[in-house]
Motif scaffolding. Structure first.
Motif, PDB file in Angstrom:
ATOM      1  N   LEU A  57       0.808  -1.136  -0.077  1.00 27.90           N
ATOM      2  CA  LEU A  57      -0.044   0.034  -0.050  1.00 27.90           C
ATOM      3  C   LEU A  57       0.718   1.262   0.137  1.00 27.90           C
ATOM      4  N   LEU A  58       0.333   2.292  -0.570  1.00 21.52           N
ATOM      5  CA  LEU A  58       1.133   3.608  -0.824  1.00 21.52           C
ATOM      6  C   LEU A  58       1.145   4.041   0.464  1.00 21.52           C
ATOM      7  N   GLY A  59       2.380   4.513   1.159  1.00 18.75           N
ATOM      8  CA  GLY A  59       2.837   4.951   2.278  1.00 18.75           C
ATOM      9  C   GLY A  59       3.132   4.154   3.521  1.00 18.75           C
ATOM     10  N   TYR A  60       3.330   2.763   3.009  1.00 18.72           N
ATOM     11  CA  TYR A  60       3.323   1.784   4.220  1.00 18.72           C
ATOM     12  C   TYR A  60       4.500   1.948   4.908  1.00 18.72           C
ATOM     13  N   CYS A  61       4.538   2.106   6.271  1.00 17.94           N
ATOM     14  CA  CYS A  61       5.748   2.384   7.135  1.00 17.94           C
ATOM     15  C   CYS A  61       5.923   1.193   8.035  1.00 17.94           C
ATOM     16  N   LEU A  62       7.218   1.237   8.390  1.00 16.22           N
ATOM     17  CA  LEU A  62       7.541   0.299   9.674  1.00 16.22           C
ATOM     18  C   LEU A  62       8.046   1.200  10.988  1.00 16.22           C
ATOM     19  N   VAL A  63       7.576   0.796  11.960  1.00 17.35           N
ATOM     20  CA  VAL A  63       8.233   1.592  13.051  1.00 17.35           C
ATOM     21  C   VAL A  63       8.839   0.758  14.262  1.00 17.35           C
ATOM     22  N   ALA A  64       9.974   0.723  14.343  1.00 17.97           N
ATOM     23  CA  ALA A  64      10.652   0.217  15.271  1.00 17.97           C
ATOM     24  C   ALA A  64      11.705   0.677  16.419  1.00 17.97           C
ATOM     25  N   PRO A  65      11.922   0.007  17.649  1.00 11.83           N
ATOM     26  CA  PRO A  65      12.842   0.561  18.451  1.00 11.83           C
ATOM     27  C   PRO A  65      14.066   0.345  17.734  1.00 11.83           C
ATOM     28  N   LYS A  66      15.124   1.294  18.196  1.00 14.78           N
ATOM     29  CA  LYS A  66      16.544   1.264  17.683  1.00 14.78           C
ATOM     30  C   LYS A  66      17.115  -0.060  18.307  1.00 14.78           C
ATOM     31  N   ARG A  67      16.668  -0.090  19.711  1.00 15.98           N
ATOM     32  CA  ARG A  67      17.440  -1.204  20.532  1.00 15.98           C
ATOM     33  C   ARG A  67      16.721  -2.613  19.806  1.00 15.98           C
ATOM     34  N   HIS A  68      17.616  -3.710  19.509  1.00 15.79           N
ATOM     35  CA  HIS A  68      17.265  -4.923  19.190  1.00 15.79           C
ATOM     36  C   HIS A  68      16.303  -5.691  20.361  1.00 15.79           C
ATOM     37  N   LEU A  69      15.054  -5.324  19.965  1.00 16.34           N
ATOM     38  CA  LEU A  69      14.193  -5.981  21.012  1.00 16.34           C
ATOM     39  C   LEU A  69      13.337  -7.096  19.883  1.00 16.34           C
ATOM     40  N   GLU A  70      12.881  -7.926  20.858  1.00 16.35           N
ATOM     41  CA  GLU A  70      12.061  -9.194  19.778  1.00 16.35           C
ATOM     42  C   GLU A  70      10.705  -9.283  20.494  1.00 16.35           C
ATOM     43  N   SER A  71      10.262  -8.780  21.491  1.00 14.89           N
ATOM     44  CA  SER A  71       9.150  -8.881  21.984  1.00 14.89           C
ATOM     45  C   SER A  71       8.518  -7.631  23.000  1.00 14.89           C
ATOM     46  N   TRP A  72       7.688  -7.155  22.368  1.00 12.85           N
ATOM     47  CA  TRP A  72       6.879  -6.042  23.152  1.00 12.85           C
ATOM     48  C   TRP A  72       6.071  -6.213  24.447  1.00 12.85           C
ATOM     49  N   VAL A  73       5.987  -7.437  24.626  1.00 14.13           N
ATOM     50  CA  VAL A  73       5.413  -8.232  25.687  1.00 14.13           C
ATOM     51  C   VAL A  73       6.407  -8.160  26.934  1.00 14.13           C
ATOM     52  N   GLN A  74       7.522  -8.946  26.320  1.00 11.11           N
ATOM     53  CA  GLN A  74       8.585  -9.271  27.357  1.00 11.11           C
ATOM     54  C   GLN A  74       9.747  -8.469  27.549  1.00 11.11           C
ATOM     55  N   ASP A  75       9.962  -7.629  26.460  1.00  9.21           N
ATOM     56  CA  ASP A  75      11.032  -6.722  26.529  1.00  9.21           C
ATOM     57  C   ASP A  75      10.890  -5.227  26.652  1.00  9.21           C
ATOM     58  N   MET A  76       9.757  -4.908  26.952  1.00 12.81           N
ATOM     59  CA  MET A  76       9.390  -3.443  27.124  1.00 12.81           C
ATOM     60  C   MET A  76       8.365  -3.346  28.175  1.00 12.81           C
ATOM     61  N   GLU A  77       8.867  -2.377  29.058  1.00 13.85           N
ATOM     62  CA  GLU A  77       8.081  -1.956  30.368  1.00 13.85           C
ATOM     63  C   GLU A  77       6.938  -1.020  29.794  1.00 13.85           C
TER      64      GLU A  77
END
Length: 166
Positions: A57-77
């Motif tokens: 799709l036109l404008g399709y973007c990805l947003v990511a933490p710069k730190r290499h994390l693999e789980s937003w549930v386990q790796d982010m407070e």
């Protein structure tokens, strides 16, 4: 009328090899590896956002933490996750201010077998797309990717970037 720009086939076999055998695509981008270049739409000390290299799709973007994390549930407070989501929200609003958007899809995809670096997909569904071509159909590379001209993608990234308000 299908509401979607013309698409081309996506070499899924090559893509699967790249994401499962190659370096982390987010880390490769952040490290400046030439084969992992993306068009930046936002960056701060903790987060990056860029156009999808294989957009459906036109404008399709990805947003990511710069730190290499693999789980937003386990790796982010919670406070870090909420900050990350506030950036995703701001980028989504900027996308919607740039391209016609009936609905903004937001998903966390990837797995331990490929694209493990945590990233959020922000995919703007344009108005007028028939229901059978919406939702997962609209974001699946198996259904084709946009023939993205690099200059046009660079201009699109600049336009989205101009609308980001954090």
């Amino acid at each position: 009328m299908d509401g979607l720009p013309a698409k081309t086939t996506h070499d899924l076999e090559q893509y699967t090899r790249r994401v499962s055998e190659g370096p982390c695509f987010v880390c490769g981008f952040l490290d400046g590896l030439p084969d992992y270049r993306h068009h930046l739409v936002y960056e701060d000390d903790d987060t990056t956002a860029f156009l999808n290299r294989y957009p459906t799709l036109l404008g399709y973007c990805l947003v990511a933490p710069k730190r290499h994390l693999e789980s937003w549930v386990q790796d982010m407070e919670p406070p870090e996750f909420l900050r990350f989501q506030s950036v995703a929200h701001a980028v989504a609003r900027a996308i919607a201010a740039t391209v016609p958007t009936e609905r903004m899809y937001s998903m966390s995809l990837g797995s331990q077998r490929g694209n493990a670096h945590l990233h959020w997909h922000l995919a703007p569904l344009p108005p007028g797309v028939p229901y059978h071509q919406q939702q997962f159909h609209a974001v699946m590379g198996e259904n084709g990717i946009l023939a993205a001209d690099d200059d046009a993608q660079a201009a699109l990234a600049r336009e989205i970037r101009s609308h980001v308000q954090i």
